[in-house]
Design an enzyme around this catalytic site. Structure first.
Site, PDB file in Angstrom:
ATOM      1  N   SER A 109       0.854  -1.193   0.000  1.00  0.00           N
ATOM      2  CA  SER A 109       0.000   0.000   0.000  1.00  0.00           C
ATOM      3  C   SER A 109       0.889   1.242   0.000  1.00  0.00           C
ATOM      4  CB  SER A 109      -0.878   0.007   1.253  1.00  0.00           C
ATOM      5  OG  SER A 109      -0.066   0.240   2.396  1.00  0.00           O
ATOM      6  N   ASP A 136      -1.094  -1.690  -3.984  1.00  0.00           N
ATOM      7  CA  ASP A 136      -2.463  -1.767  -3.464  1.00  0.00           C
ATOM      8  C   ASP A 136      -3.020  -0.350  -3.291  1.00  0.00           C
ATOM      9  OD1 ASP A 136      -4.669  -3.098  -2.385  1.00  0.00           O
ATOM     10  OD2 ASP A 136      -3.891  -3.003  -0.336  1.00  0.00           O
ATOM     11  N   ASP A 158      -4.996  -8.463   4.525  1.00  0.00           N
ATOM     12  CA  ASP A 158      -4.052  -7.661   5.303  1.00  0.00           C
ATOM     13  C   ASP A 158      -4.351  -7.800   6.803  1.00  0.00           C
ATOM     14  OD1 ASP A 158      -2.247  -5.880   6.288  1.00  0.00           O
ATOM     15  OD2 ASP A 158      -3.074  -4.112   5.324  1.00  0.00           O
TER      16      ASP A 158
HETATM   17  P1  13P Z   1      -8.616  -6.755   4.949  1.00  0.00           P
HETATM   18  O1  13P Z   1      -8.652  -5.533   5.809  1.00  0.00           O
HETATM   19  O2  13P Z   1      -9.906  -7.507   5.030  1.00  0.00           O
HETATM   20  O3  13P Z   1      -7.452  -7.618   5.227  1.00  0.00           O
HETATM   21  O4  13P Z   1      -8.497  -6.265   3.421  1.00  0.00           O
HETATM   22  C1  13P Z   1      -7.244  -5.947   2.876  1.00  0.00           C
HETATM   23  C2  13P Z   1      -7.361  -5.303   1.549  1.00  0.00           C
HETATM   24  O5  13P Z   1      -8.383  -5.288   0.903  1.00  0.00           O
HETATM   25  C3  13P Z   1      -6.142  -4.669   1.028  1.00  0.00           C
HETATM   26  O6  13P Z   1      -6.379  -3.986  -0.156  1.00  0.00           O
HETATM   27  O1  G3H Z   2      -6.719  -1.593   1.998  1.00  0.00           O
HETATM   28  C1  G3H Z   2      -6.032  -1.364   2.962  1.00  0.00           C
HETATM   29  C2  G3H Z   2      -4.889  -2.233   3.296  1.00  0.00           C
HETATM   30  O2  G3H Z   2      -5.214  -2.997   4.423  1.00  0.00           O
HETATM   31  C3  G3H Z   2      -3.637  -1.433   3.478  1.00  0.00           C
HETATM   32  O3  G3H Z   2      -3.644  -0.764   4.694  1.00  0.00           O
HETATM   33  O4  G3H Z   2      -2.995   1.514   3.961  1.00  0.00           O
HETATM   34  O5  G3H Z   2      -2.853   0.849   6.366  1.00  0.00           O
HETATM   35  O6  G3H Z   2      -1.235  -0.091   4.713  1.00  0.00           O
HETATM   36  P1  G3H Z   2      -2.612   0.458   4.951  1.00  0.00           P
HETATM   37 ZN    ZN Z   3      -8.265  -3.056  -0.300  1.00  0.00          ZN
END
Ligand code: 13P
Ligand code: G3H
Ligand code: ZN
Length: 307
Positions: free
Chosen positions: A50, A82, A254
């Site tokens: 991310s 991501d 995640d």
């Molecule tokens: P979760 O919070 O359900 O693990 O989803 C992660 C996600 O969609 C990252 O893009």
């Molecule tokens: O979609 C969200 C993912 O869990 C990434 O989370 O932006 O805190 O790294 P983050």
């Molecule tokens: Zn996501």
């Protein structure tokens, strides 16, 4: 083995009726835990970063960690961005060697989402990079953006969106959400909607975000050792398995990684208050990530032996 594109991975997953896990990575222990599990089970793998993870670890560190991981394996692995918020971040990771990006214009209007997605598609395809986009809004928190309510993906709009943008895969909103608090009452996904989208776009790979199952064993472990994660609730594993029957080739995880690590570290601290060597608690945390990923590959994704 160099990083690969998701193309072949998704073609095989689609045909085989299974999904590939896309796991969020932030540091060395997470990458190692995931890689060890996938290696043992011969599973294809998507590691995703991310914007927050990129800021935390540094893109150069992530790339070097990936290089180290890939030098030890012949598994097909995708490195994916991501929730890329704009063209600039997508361009930076593409230039840095990522093989797949997500441009997330889901918080914009339909037309603006199309415009920014197209811009990324043009740049990415020129370099042979895969593009995931999103239509519909998932409730919960992702990086700087948070949404109170789900806005489910409209199937006709999804078809039009894919035709007009040329994006390679599409994240759809059917009731999942990011984080550990996904459902207030009974967990439910809109499979009718997913089936309609799938029928309108046969063969097209769909993506499920917010797909952690929030494993109760880790929530209980964390709470037993000082945590306050009350009322956490994820997507039941049976529903995730079913999603793969309707064209979902990529399942994002995640929160389950965060919970596995945090619960394990809390337990370690509670049981070993005199220890202060990070390897003593990061080692078990890495093992917990590996065990959790093994569980996902075997019981949720169905991709064991598919590499
Ligand atoms: P979760 O919070 O359900 O693990 O989803 C992660 C996600 O969609 C990252 O893009
Ligand atoms: O979609 C969200 C993912 O869990 C990434 O989370 O932006 O805190 O790294 P983050
Ligand atoms: Zn996501």
């Amino acid at each position: 083995m160099p990083l690969v594109s998701p193309k072949e991975m998704f073609d095989k997953a689609y045909g085989g009726g299974y999904a590939v896990g896309a796991f969020n990575v932030n540091n060395m222990e997470i990458i190692q835990g995931i890689m060890q599990s996938a290696e043992e089970l011969r599973s294809p793998l998507i590691l995703q970063v991310s914007a927050g993870a990129r800021k935390y670890a540094g893109q150069d560190y992530i790339i070097k960690l990936m290089e180290a991981a890939l030098a030890r394996t012949d598994l097909p692995v995708v490195l994916h961005l991501d929730h890329g918020q704009d063209f600039d971040i997508c361009k930076e990771v593409i230039d840095g060697g990522f093989t797949s990006v997500m441009i997330d214009g889901s918080h914009h209007s339909f037309e603006e989402n199309i415009r920014i997605t197209k811009e990324v598609v043009e740049y990415a395809h020129d370099k042979g990079v895969w593009v995931e986009a999103e239509l519909g809004v998932l409730a919960g928190v992702e990086d700087e953006v948070s949404a109170e309510e789900n806005i489910y993906t409209d199937p006709d709009q999804a078809k039009e969106f894919v035709e007009r943008t040329g994006c390679d895969s599409l994240a759809v909103a059917i009731g999942t959400s990011h984080g550990a608090y996904k459902f207030k009452c009974e967990p439910k996904l809109d499979f009718e909607r997913l089936e309609t989208i799938n029928k309108l776009m046969p063969g097209y790979p769909l993506v499920l975000h917010g797909a952690s199952s929030v494993l109760p064993e880790y929530v209980e472990m964390a709470n037993k050792h000082g945590g306050e994660i009350e009322g956490a609730c994820g997507v039941p594993e049976t529903l995730l398995r079913k999603a793969a029957e309707y064209g979902v080739c990529k399942i994002n995880i995640d929160t389950d990684i965060r919970l596995a690590m945090t619960a394990t570290i809390r337990k370690y601290f509670a049981e070993n208050p005199a220890d202060f060597d990070p390897r003593k608690y990061l080692g078990p945390a890495r093992q917990a990530v590996k065990d959790m990923v093994t569980h996902k590959i075997e019981h949720v994704l169905g991709c064991k032996g598919a590499a």
